[in-house]
Design a protein around this motif. Structure first.
Motif, short mmCIF file in Angstrom:
data_model
loop_
_atom_site.label_atom_id
_atom_site.label_comp_id
_atom_site.label_asym_id
_atom_site.label_seq_id
_atom_site.Cartn_x
_atom_site.Cartn_y
_atom_site.Cartn_z
N ILE A 136 -12.13 -12.62 -5.51
CA ILE A 136 -10.87 -12.00 -5.09
C ILE A 136 -10.34 -11.08 -6.19
CG2 ILE A 136 -8.45 -12.46 -4.55
CD1 ILE A 136 -10.33 -13.01 -2.22
N ILE A 137 -10.36 -11.55 -7.42
CA ILE A 137 -9.85 -10.74 -8.54
C ILE A 137 -10.69 -9.47 -8.70
CG2 ILE A 137 -9.51 -10.67 -11.04
CD1 ILE A 137 -7.45 -12.33 -9.43
N GLN A 138 -12.00 -9.57 -8.57
CA GLN A 138 -12.84 -8.37 -8.69
C GLN A 138 -12.50 -7.35 -7.61
OE1 GLN A 138 -15.12 -7.64 -11.30
NE2 GLN A 138 -14.65 -5.68 -10.30
N GLU A 139 -12.24 -7.84 -6.40
CA GLU A 139 -11.86 -6.92 -5.32
C GLU A 139 -10.52 -6.26 -5.62
OE1 GLU A 139 -11.78 -4.79 -1.71
OE2 GLU A 139 -13.41 -5.73 -2.84
N ILE A 140 -9.57 -7.03 -6.16
CA ILE A 140 -8.27 -6.47 -6.52
C ILE A 140 -8.43 -5.41 -7.61
CG2 ILE A 140 -6.10 -7.03 -7.71
CD1 ILE A 140 -6.08 -9.65 -6.09
N ILE A 141 -9.25 -5.71 -8.59
CA ILE A 141 -9.50 -4.72 -9.66
C ILE A 141 -10.08 -3.44 -9.06
CG2 ILE A 141 -10.93 -4.23 -11.68
CD1 ILE A 141 -10.65 -7.25 -12.40
N ASN A 142 -11.03 -3.58 -8.15
CA ASN A 142 -11.62 -2.40 -7.51
C ASN A 142 -10.57 -1.60 -6.76
OD1 ASN A 142 -14.10 -3.28 -8.46
ND2 ASN A 142 -14.76 -4.16 -6.51
N ARG A 143 -9.69 -2.30 -6.06
CA ARG A 143 -8.64 -1.61 -5.30
C ARG A 143 -7.67 -0.91 -6.23
NH1 ARG A 143 -7.19 -6.05 -0.49
NH2 ARG A 143 -9.28 -6.06 0.45
N SER A 144 -7.34 -1.55 -7.35
CA SER A 144 -6.40 -0.93 -8.29
C SER A 144 -6.98 0.34 -8.90
CB SER A 144 -6.00 -1.92 -9.39
OG SER A 144 -7.08 -2.17 -10.28
N ILE A 145 -8.30 0.36 -9.12
CA ILE A 145 -8.96 1.56 -9.65
C ILE A 145 -8.95 2.67 -8.60
CG2 ILE A 145 -11.17 2.48 -10.44
CD1 ILE A 145 -11.70 -0.31 -11.70
N GLU A 146 -9.24 2.29 -7.35
CA GLU A 146 -9.22 3.28 -6.26
C GLU A 146 -7.84 3.90 -6.08
OE1 GLU A 146 -10.53 1.12 -2.87
OE2 GLU A 146 -12.59 0.85 -3.61
N ASP A 147 -6.79 3.12 -6.32
CA ASP A 147 -5.41 3.59 -6.13
C ASP A 147 -4.75 4.02 -7.43
OD1 ASP A 147 -5.51 3.18 -3.42
OD2 ASP A 147 -4.43 1.28 -3.43
N ALA A 148 -5.53 4.29 -8.46
CA ALA A 148 -4.95 4.58 -9.78
C ALA A 148 -3.95 5.73 -9.75
CB ALA A 148 -6.07 4.88 -10.78
N ASP A 149 -4.18 6.71 -8.87
CA ASP A 149 -3.28 7.86 -8.83
C ASP A 149 -1.95 7.56 -8.13
OD1 ASP A 149 -4.34 7.59 -6.29
OD2 ASP A 149 -4.52 9.74 -5.94
N MET A 150 -1.79 6.33 -7.62
CA MET A 150 -0.54 5.95 -6.97
C MET A 150 0.47 5.36 -7.95
SD MET A 150 -1.87 4.39 -3.34
CE MET A 150 -0.20 4.24 -2.67
N ASN A 151 0.06 5.16 -9.22
CA ASN A 151 0.97 4.71 -10.28
C ASN A 151 1.64 3.38 -9.95
OD1 ASN A 151 0.50 7.20 -11.71
ND2 ASN A 151 1.93 8.19 -10.29
N ILE A 152 0.82 2.44 -9.50
CA ILE A 152 1.32 1.11 -9.14
C ILE A 152 1.50 0.23 -10.37
CG2 ILE A 152 0.75 -1.00 -7.87
CD1 ILE A 152 -0.85 0.82 -5.92
N TRP A 153 0.56 0.32 -11.30
CA TRP A 153 0.51 -0.62 -12.43
C TRP A 153 0.87 0.07 -13.74
CZ3 TRP A 153 -0.47 -5.69 -11.33
CH2 TRP A 153 -1.07 -5.97 -10.10
N ILE A 154 1.54 -0.67 -14.62
CA ILE A 154 1.66 -0.29 -16.02
C ILE A 154 0.58 -1.00 -16.83
CG2 ILE A 154 3.12 -0.47 -18.09
CD1 ILE A 154 5.55 -0.02 -16.28
N VAL A 155 0.41 -2.29 -16.58
CA VAL A 155 -0.73 -3.05 -17.13
C VAL A 155 -1.53 -3.55 -15.94
CG1 VAL A 155 -1.48 -4.98 -18.56
CG2 VAL A 155 0.62 -3.74 -19.14
N PRO A 156 -2.62 -2.85 -15.58
CA PRO A 156 -3.39 -3.25 -14.40
C PRO A 156 -4.24 -4.48 -14.67
CG PRO A 156 -4.43 -1.39 -15.48
CD PRO A 156 -3.14 -1.63 -16.21
#
Length: 581
Positions: free
Chosen positions: A29-49
């Motif tokens: 699950i965590i690996q999938e979340i990491i993949n999604r956060s990388i795909e959405d990097a241009d959406m500026n969701i995370w400060i510390v991803p």
């Protein structure tokens, strides 16, 4: 690696079911979340991803916890970056302000003790000052559905993380509406408990007397699961209060504003139509509705930024702003510096407090055993439009939210349809602080009404499952892949024989008998009708889909077996359930 398709919506229930059945691991699950956060990097969701290195400690820790007794075991959650996570910098949306916490905020620690995994720190309007999601040096957080629109603030990143499937739930904070506005704009539930019900120790203050930690989820049920772990007195927190855990209870009265509301922004007309549609759905709840004057709530809302409470923000952040001139977001600094205005005298503070106390008295008398419902926000804009008028748009965003904490109300924001394509609309239920039961019960009923009467409702069929597709068995994953969800345990009518087919792996066959037979345990699932045909086509002979008679005499589609298969199969009717084989 399992072949299970991880859904875009990460619900607590789905994750728990998958973990219990050992069909997926937290690491996957965590690996999938990491993949999604990388795909959405241009959406500026995370400060510390989230990263696997950062989360290895929490994943290893799960091995020491019992899944059965840890209510949030393996559940990934996001944290607004004005809430402390030990060993990870807290920035409050300002890099120069950052510090390294040596302990978790109380609510974060309680989640971790319950087995949850803290993913990282999410973006926010700087110093939690703003309702638009555009006031951050880490970039403007995009809306989860339409990237050109605002995401809402100040808890922007937390809401979008949940909406984009990068967390099962996320913590925000709420002083003026920051735990509710982003929920409405991203089609989520935003639960704001009573002030003090969740400790705020470890939270960077905006207005300490009004600050509240909140949660974004996909349902009332899951918000209450988080609440059960977060709630309770913390003796080291001076703002902490003892409120009982809420349950679902319906109010005697629902209040709506008797005068037409103002709507704003480029989708004002669509928002007005969505509000009128929401009222029609509220009327289907069959609760008493009364129309009241909203003026007292509007007056309270105006006090938050026009009155001396803005000076409370300055009291906490003024020294930093003064010693770091020009570092902060210009709009944020302008708002904060207004708290240093000479008009905010000691006398004006007491005058405002006395005026507010009278408003609280009126509100308390009015809302006894009742809830009030308002649009969560009356409109939205593109991020470009907000940049052109940052103060005005932000003020409009708080019209129907700012009164809440000043009047000591609890609130829950819930989805209420769409104003336009991919443009969610939401409403908020308000009640007195001790009446969280009422907002939960009313909001839950409203969500049920919305689903039952929605023209977009997905048609489904019930499916009776008696073998390897049951929970905890190897083919359960196929049920989830076809969009099915578990409904309940059940038994057949006393007319069935169950045989063990000589297959690899072994499978049960359910055969209806003209005479004799027994009642066999099974599970009832619900599956989208448009997937059911494809699912049935995969079932190999002698098994197939037919009508299964339940113990109450009703019939639903389910797994059955052709009678010829009885020859050469072992009769296991006496065990009563495939789970007993």
């Amino acid at each position: 690696m399992n072949s299970i398709a991880i859904p875009r919506v990460l619900s607590i229930k789905w994750l728990r079911d998958m973990y219990t059945a050992q069909l997926i691991t937290p690491e996957e699950i965590i690996q999938e979340i990491i993949n999604r956060s990388i795909e959405d990097a241009d959406m500026n969701i995370w400060i510390v991803p989230p990263t696997m290195v950062q989360l290895s400690f929490y994943l290893d820790r799960l091995k020491t916890l019992d899944l059965a007794t840890s209510p949030l075991w393996g559940i990934p959650f996001a944290i607004k970056d004005n809430i402390d996570l030990e060993g990870v910098e807290t920035t409050a949306g300002c890099p120069e302000f950052s510090y390294l916490p040596t302990e978790h905020a109380v609510v974060v620690d309680r989640m971790i003790q319950a087995g949850a995994i803290p993913l990282g720190k999410t973006n926010l309007d700087q110093f939690a000052t703003g309702l638009v999601g555009t006031r951050s040096p880490y970039g403007e957080t995009n809306n989860a559905l339409r990237k050109e629109l605002i995401s809402g603030g100040s808890s922007s990143g937390s809401a979008v993380a949940v909406a984009r499937g990068q967390a099962a739930f996320a913590f925000g904070t709420d002083t003026a509406g920051s735990g509710r506005v982003p929920a409405a704009l991203n089609n989520l539930v935003g639960y704001k408990p009573s002030l003090g019900a969740w400790p705020t120790k470890g939270v960077v203050p905006a207005c300490a007397s009004l600050d509240c930690v909140t949660v974004f989820t996909h349902s009332i049920e899951e918000a209450l699961e988080v609440d059960a772990a977060a709630r309770g007195i913390d003796k080291s927190d001076p703002w902490s209060k003892d409120y009982p855990q809420p349950h679902l209870r319906l109010p005697k009265m629902m209040y709506l504003p008797k005068t037409a509301l103002d709507f704003y922004g480029p989708h004002a007309n669509e928002y007005r139509s969505a509000w009128n549609a929401a009222i029609k759905n509220l009327q289907k709840m069959n609760l008493v509705i009364e129309y009241i004057d909203y003026d007292i709530f509007a007056q309270a809302a105006a006090i938050l930024y026009e009155g001396p409470w803005v000076a409370e923000r300055w009291a906490d952040l003024g020294p930093f702003i003064d010693s770091h001139r020009g570092i902060s977001n210009p709009v944020t600094e302008k708002v904060l510096r207004s708290g240093a205005d000479d008009k905010h005298t000691a006398a004006s503070v007491f005058q405002a407090m006395h005026k507010l106390q009278e408003m609280k008295r009126i509100t308390r008398n009015l809302m006894n055993n009742a809830v009030m419902i308002m649009p969560t926000c009356g409109g939205t804009w593109t991020r470009d439009q907000v940049r052109q008028d940052p103060i005005g748009t932000n003020s409009d965003m708080g019209r129907y939210t700012n009164h809440c904490n000043l009047l000591d109300l609890c609130a829950v924001a819930v989805p209420a349809g769409h104003a336009a394509e991919d443009t969610p609309f939401g409403i908020t239920f308000f009640a007195l602080a001790e009446n969280e039961d009422l907002i939960c019960g009313a909001a839950d009923l409203f969500q049920d009404i919305l689903q039952r009467f929605s023209p977009l409702r997905v048609e489904t069929t019930l499916v009776a499952v008696c073998g390897l597709h049951m929970r905890g068995f190897p083919l359960e994953k196929q049920m989830h892949e076809f969009g099915a969800r578990f409904i309940r345990e059940e038994h057949t009518a006393t007319k069935y024989q169950m045989v063990k087919l000589p297959t690899t792996p072994s499978k049960p066959g359910l055969i209806k008998k003209a005479r004799g037979g027994a009642s066999i345990h099974l599970e009832v699932w619900e599956m989208p009708l448009d997937r059911f045909g494809y699912f049935a086509a995969l079932i190999p002979a002698p098994l197939g889909m037919g009508k299964v008679e339940l113990q109450d005499g009703s019939e639903i589609p389910g797994f059955v077996c052709e009678a010829y298969a009885e020859t050469g199969a072992e009769d296991i009717t006496a065990v009563g359930s495939w789970k007993n084989v």
